[in-house]
Design a protein around this motif. Sequence first.
Motif, short mmCIF file in Angstrom:
data_model
loop_
_atom_site.label_atom_id
_atom_site.label_comp_id
_atom_site.label_asym_id
_atom_site.label_seq_id
_atom_site.Cartn_x
_atom_site.Cartn_y
_atom_site.Cartn_z
N LEU A 15 61.34 -43.34 -49.95
CA LEU A 15 60.07 -43.74 -49.22
C LEU A 15 59.59 -42.44 -48.27
O LEU A 15 58.70 -42.20 -47.96
CB LEU A 15 60.52 -44.79 -48.42
CG LEU A 15 59.41 -45.63 -47.49
CD1 LEU A 15 58.38 -46.03 -48.43
CD2 LEU A 15 59.98 -46.86 -46.71
N LYS A 16 60.88 -42.01 -47.52
CA LYS A 16 60.57 -40.69 -46.77
C LYS A 16 59.96 -39.60 -47.42
O LYS A 16 59.32 -38.70 -47.08
CB LYS A 16 61.97 -40.26 -46.02
CG LYS A 16 62.08 -39.18 -45.40
CD LYS A 16 63.46 -38.74 -44.75
CE LYS A 16 63.28 -37.48 -43.95
NZ LYS A 16 64.75 -37.03 -43.10
N GLU A 17 60.54 -39.28 -48.68
CA GLU A 17 59.78 -38.36 -49.41
C GLU A 17 58.32 -38.45 -49.94
O GLU A 17 57.59 -37.70 -49.87
CB GLU A 17 60.59 -38.18 -51.04
CG GLU A 17 61.82 -37.65 -50.95
CD GLU A 17 62.51 -37.47 -52.23
OE1 GLU A 17 62.22 -37.84 -53.09
OE2 GLU A 17 63.82 -37.21 -52.52
N ALA A 18 58.10 -39.88 -50.01
CA ALA A 18 57.00 -40.36 -50.38
C ALA A 18 55.86 -39.98 -49.24
O ALA A 18 54.70 -39.48 -49.39
CB ALA A 18 56.47 -41.64 -50.66
N TYR A 19 56.26 -40.20 -47.81
CA TYR A 19 55.45 -39.90 -46.50
C TYR A 19 55.47 -38.35 -46.51
O TYR A 19 54.41 -37.73 -46.04
CB TYR A 19 56.21 -40.60 -45.46
CG TYR A 19 55.96 -42.17 -45.26
CD1 TYR A 19 54.46 -42.23 -44.99
CD2 TYR A 19 56.79 -42.97 -45.41
CE1 TYR A 19 54.14 -43.85 -44.70
CE2 TYR A 19 56.68 -44.29 -45.23
CZ TYR A 19 55.23 -44.80 -44.97
OH TYR A 19 54.88 -46.05 -44.93
N GLU A 20 56.39 -37.59 -46.85
CA GLU A 20 56.37 -36.37 -46.72
C GLU A 20 55.36 -35.53 -47.67
O GLU A 20 54.79 -34.43 -47.16
CB GLU A 20 57.90 -35.58 -47.00
CG GLU A 20 58.82 -35.91 -45.89
CD GLU A 20 60.22 -35.42 -46.08
OE1 GLU A 20 60.47 -35.17 -47.41
OE2 GLU A 20 61.09 -35.31 -45.18
N THR A 21 55.54 -36.15 -48.63
CA THR A 21 54.39 -35.58 -49.68
C THR A 21 52.96 -35.72 -49.34
O THR A 21 52.07 -35.13 -49.37
CB THR A 21 54.39 -36.26 -51.24
OG1 THR A 21 55.69 -36.03 -51.57
CG2 THR A 21 53.41 -36.02 -51.94
N ILE A 61 58.56 -49.27 -53.86
CA ILE A 61 59.68 -48.85 -53.26
C ILE A 61 60.23 -49.65 -52.21
O ILE A 61 61.62 -50.18 -52.44
CB ILE A 61 59.85 -47.36 -52.66
CG1 ILE A 61 59.44 -46.20 -53.62
CG2 ILE A 61 61.06 -47.19 -51.88
CD1 ILE A 61 58.89 -44.90 -52.96
N ILE A 62 59.44 -50.24 -51.41
CA ILE A 62 59.89 -51.41 -50.44
C ILE A 62 60.36 -52.54 -51.03
O ILE A 62 61.37 -53.26 -50.86
CB ILE A 62 58.79 -51.55 -49.31
CG1 ILE A 62 58.61 -50.45 -48.33
CG2 ILE A 62 59.30 -52.65 -48.58
CD1 ILE A 62 57.39 -50.44 -47.50
N ALA A 63 59.65 -52.94 -52.28
CA ALA A 63 59.99 -54.07 -52.75
C ALA A 63 61.21 -53.94 -53.64
O ALA A 63 62.05 -55.01 -53.70
CB ALA A 63 58.87 -54.45 -53.81
N ARG A 64 61.52 -52.96 -54.21
CA ARG A 64 62.89 -52.72 -55.11
C ARG A 64 63.90 -52.46 -53.99
O ARG A 64 64.97 -53.17 -54.31
CB ARG A 64 62.78 -51.31 -55.60
CG ARG A 64 61.68 -51.17 -56.91
CD ARG A 64 61.77 -52.28 -57.95
NE ARG A 64 61.08 -53.42 -57.81
CZ ARG A 64 59.86 -53.63 -57.79
NH1 ARG A 64 59.09 -52.68 -58.35
NH2 ARG A 64 59.31 -54.66 -57.87
N MET A 65 63.51 -52.14 -52.97
CA MET A 65 64.68 -52.20 -51.91
C MET A 65 65.15 -53.42 -51.37
O MET A 65 66.44 -53.64 -51.23
CB MET A 65 64.11 -51.13 -50.60
CG MET A 65 65.18 -50.87 -49.62
SD MET A 65 64.84 -50.10 -48.03
CE MET A 65 63.52 -48.93 -48.41
N MET A 75 61.34 -46.79 -60.27
CA MET A 75 62.10 -47.26 -59.15
C MET A 75 62.81 -48.38 -59.51
O MET A 75 63.59 -49.19 -58.56
CB MET A 75 61.04 -47.60 -58.01
CG MET A 75 60.43 -46.13 -57.46
SD MET A 75 61.50 -45.33 -56.65
CE MET A 75 60.84 -43.65 -57.17
N ASP A 76 62.61 -48.94 -60.75
CA ASP A 76 63.23 -50.15 -60.92
C ASP A 76 64.77 -49.91 -60.97
O ASP A 76 65.35 -48.72 -61.45
CB ASP A 76 62.79 -50.50 -62.28
CG ASP A 76 61.59 -51.16 -62.59
OD1 ASP A 76 61.01 -51.37 -61.52
OD2 ASP A 76 61.25 -51.46 -63.82
#
Length: 267
Positions: free
Chosen positions: A146-152, A128-132, A39-40
Amino acid sequence: MQLYHHPFSLDSQKVRLALEEKGIDYTSYHVNPLTGKNMDAFFFRKNPSGKIPVLQNGSHIIYDTIEIIQYIERIAETVSSGGNSTTLSSDVIEWTHKLQEWDSKHFTLFHIPAKHRLYVSKFLRHVIIARMAESPNLASDYHRKLKEAYETDDKMKNVEVLIQSKDHLVKLLDELEVKLGETSYLGGVEFNLANVMVIPVLARLELLKLEDEYINIRPNLADYWVVVKQRPSYKKVIGRYFDGWRKRKTLLKTWCFIRMRSLLRKY
């Protein structure tokens, strides 16, 4: 030629096995997906999906696993044939795609204790939030991840996802069992690139301690597994990280990193 990858990644193992089998030199960069290094911003700009592996040769960047493996094959064949590249057999191409279609991600996650899986998932969402926040120009891509993470996480609540993945795997392994009863290797009597797609799948099953359920009950597949584990490419790409006590060292190092960063809230 640079390869961004990690031993935890099934697709990374496939590509590294292909590179090692073909004897192609490359510079290796570890990008650990469990610690959120994929995510960097530096890596994310190369591949906005955040997935590994990524192969870069000059300005040419490839991040589709099959495309990378086919690219490696073309380079190797061009070099060995003095400039005249050859094509993979239709059987090898067919099996390459068949094996890539199996959903290894959700299968693996279902076999990890829920408390560990949820802990890592929460950590990665923070990353992800920190990199954003650090790279607002990439916010839309980070928001998608982030959306994909919640979907997983939601899929992990649906046992039907596991059933479908298991059924798909069993079908593949049954077909492999038949094929390996006809030839020494998948796709022929000699080792070819279809086999670099098989080896990481079997290694993942062994890592999850599922070899008796999926490998050893199929005699041709079990014999094949014993043989391919002796190949230098396997020992370098997979064995050095996951054989015997090494898997504890590999996993513990990552787990300690995640725990420490979570405690210090350094994402």
